[in-house]
Design a protein around this motif. Structure first.
Motif, short mmCIF file in Angstrom:
data_model
loop_
_atom_site.label_atom_id
_atom_site.label_comp_id
_atom_site.label_asym_id
_atom_site.label_seq_id
_atom_site.Cartn_x
_atom_site.Cartn_y
_atom_site.Cartn_z
N CYS A 165 0.82 -1.21 0.00
CA CYS A 165 0.00 0.00 0.00
C CYS A 165 0.86 1.26 0.00
O CYS A 165 0.52 2.25 -0.67
CB CYS A 165 -0.93 -0.01 1.21
SG CYS A 165 -2.26 -1.23 1.10
N ILE A 166 1.97 1.23 0.73
CA ILE A 166 2.86 2.40 0.74
C ILE A 166 3.48 2.61 -0.63
O ILE A 166 3.57 3.74 -1.14
CB ILE A 166 3.95 2.22 1.82
CG1 ILE A 166 3.32 2.26 3.22
CG2 ILE A 166 5.02 3.29 1.69
CD1 ILE A 166 4.28 1.90 4.34
N ALA A 167 3.91 1.53 -1.26
CA ALA A 167 4.55 1.63 -2.57
C ALA A 167 3.59 2.05 -3.67
O ALA A 167 3.99 2.68 -4.66
CB ALA A 167 5.20 0.30 -2.94
N ALA A 168 2.30 1.73 -3.51
CA ALA A 168 1.32 2.04 -4.56
C ALA A 168 1.25 3.52 -4.87
O ALA A 168 0.95 3.91 -6.01
CB ALA A 168 -0.06 1.53 -4.14
N ALA A 169 1.54 4.38 -3.89
CA ALA A 169 1.46 5.82 -4.12
C ALA A 169 2.49 6.31 -5.12
O ALA A 169 2.37 7.42 -5.65
CB ALA A 169 1.62 6.57 -2.79
N GLY A 170 3.51 5.51 -5.40
CA GLY A 170 4.50 5.90 -6.40
C GLY A 170 3.91 6.10 -7.78
O GLY A 170 4.48 6.81 -8.62
N TRP A 171 2.74 5.49 -8.04
CA TRP A 171 2.09 5.68 -9.33
C TRP A 171 1.64 7.13 -9.54
O TRP A 171 1.36 7.54 -10.67
CB TRP A 171 0.89 4.75 -9.47
CG TRP A 171 1.28 3.33 -9.73
CD1 TRP A 171 1.26 2.28 -8.86
CD2 TRP A 171 1.74 2.80 -10.98
NE1 TRP A 171 1.70 1.14 -9.47
CE2 TRP A 171 1.99 1.42 -10.78
CE3 TRP A 171 1.97 3.35 -12.24
CZ2 TRP A 171 2.47 0.59 -11.79
CZ3 TRP A 171 2.44 2.53 -13.25
CH2 TRP A 171 2.67 1.16 -13.03
N ALA A 193 11.73 1.82 -19.57
CA ALA A 193 12.05 0.42 -19.79
C ALA A 193 12.38 -0.28 -18.47
O ALA A 193 12.00 -1.44 -18.26
CB ALA A 193 13.22 0.30 -20.76
N ALA A 194 13.07 0.42 -17.58
CA ALA A 194 13.41 -0.17 -16.27
C ALA A 194 12.15 -0.47 -15.47
O ALA A 194 12.04 -1.53 -14.83
CB ALA A 194 14.33 0.77 -15.50
N VAL A 195 11.19 0.46 -15.49
CA VAL A 195 9.93 0.22 -14.79
C VAL A 195 9.19 -0.97 -15.40
O VAL A 195 8.62 -1.80 -14.69
CB VAL A 195 9.05 1.49 -14.82
CG1 VAL A 195 7.67 1.20 -14.24
CG2 VAL A 195 9.71 2.62 -14.03
N ALA A 196 9.21 -1.05 -16.73
CA ALA A 196 8.55 -2.17 -17.40
C ALA A 196 9.19 -3.50 -17.03
O ALA A 196 8.50 -4.50 -16.83
CB ALA A 196 8.59 -1.97 -18.91
N ALA A 237 8.96 1.44 -7.97
CA ALA A 237 9.90 1.58 -9.09
C ALA A 237 9.62 2.86 -9.87
O ALA A 237 10.55 3.52 -10.36
CB ALA A 237 9.80 0.36 -10.01
N VAL A 238 8.34 3.24 -9.99
CA VAL A 238 7.99 4.48 -10.70
C VAL A 238 8.56 5.69 -9.96
O VAL A 238 9.20 6.56 -10.58
CB VAL A 238 6.46 4.61 -10.83
CG1 VAL A 238 6.09 5.96 -11.43
CG2 VAL A 238 5.89 3.47 -11.68
N GLY A 239 8.36 5.74 -8.66
CA GLY A 239 8.87 6.87 -7.89
C GLY A 239 10.39 6.95 -7.93
O GLY A 239 10.96 8.05 -8.12
#
Length: 248
Positions: A165-171, A193-196, A237-239
């Motif tokens: 849940c904490i990581a989800a906010a990176g979107w 590409a790294a996020v993918a 990973a996005v953040g």
């Protein structure tokens, strides 16, 4: 593991038998979640923090968190789910509140790129604080239980739930990753590409999770929650990719 099964049977919460589960449905859930998040991030104005389109992205992330808790395959109980939701929404506040960067670092952002950099830096600092709080609350929760059966299992599941849940906010930073100004196109392509790659790797690992999962018999469609967990973890990973992209 035998003790876990016996304890579950005594409480009437026996785990589901381990049939050969199909991984297709969790993978379809992942694909649907990615399509929704990327589609909203592609809308014009989604990078304008505080705008209507950005609020739509926040709404999508919030729905992702709530649905994952409703369909969670984890065995952390209601207290664990409530804790994960609260920490997830606190993480969203850290990601979606630009002035927190100025508050944390004591710097006034004069340009948009600087504002994004401070925002993602403040979010990562907030995530570190929330992770510490998660560990403390998880341990306190287990100490408060009596009897403390399956302590390691429940504590690890509660921590995993909170981390997702904490990581989800990176979107919330996906629009910045896609359209941040002053970034070389090659660097942006590498970051995307790294996020993918992270998303694909977590998707592959989720197939193993689905095969080995032992949700409680009372769990509601746990395959939905199993599909959402990799998506939420990819938010981290996005953040991180946004921060690295702005530092390059």
């Amino acid at each position: 593991m035998t003790d876990v099964k016996n304890a579950d049977a005594l409480r009437g919460d026996a785990p589901l038998p381990r049939p050969s589960r199909s991984v297709i449905r969790p993978l379809l859930v992942q694909m649907a979640a990615y399509v929704v998040l990327v589609s909203v991030a592609c809308l014009p104005g989604s990078a304008n923090v505080g705008g209507a389109v950005y609020s739509l992205l926040l709404f999508a992330v919030g729905i992702l968190i709530m649905l994952s808790e409703f369909f969670t395959p984890l065995r952390d109980g209601l207290p664990g789910r409530i804790t994960a939701c609260v920490l997830g929404f606190c993480s969203m506040i850290c990601a979606a509140t630009p002035f927190l960067g100025e508050l944390v670092f004591g710097v006034h952002p004069d340009v948009v790129e600087g504002s994004v950099y401070l925002s993602v830096s403040a979010w990562l600092a907030g995530c570190a604080t929330l992770l510490v709080a998660l560990l403390v609350v998880s341990f306190a929760r287990q100490m408060a239980r009596n009897p403390r059966t399956d302590m390691i299992v429940q504590m690890s599941h509660m921590v995993m739930d909170g981390v997702c849940c904490i990581a989800a906010a990176g979107w919330c930073f996906l629009p910045m990753l896609m359209r941040a100004g002053g970034v070389h196109p090659a660097a942006r392509a590498v970051a995307l590409a790294a996020v993918a790659v992270v998303a694909l790797a977590l998707g592959a690992v989720s197939c193993l999770w689905t095969r080995d999962a032992r949700p409680l018999a009372t769990a509601r469609s746990p395959w939905v929650g199993m599909g959402m967990m990799p998506v939420m973890l990819t938010g981290a990973a996005v953040g991180i990719a946004v921060l690295v992209l702005l530092l390059v």
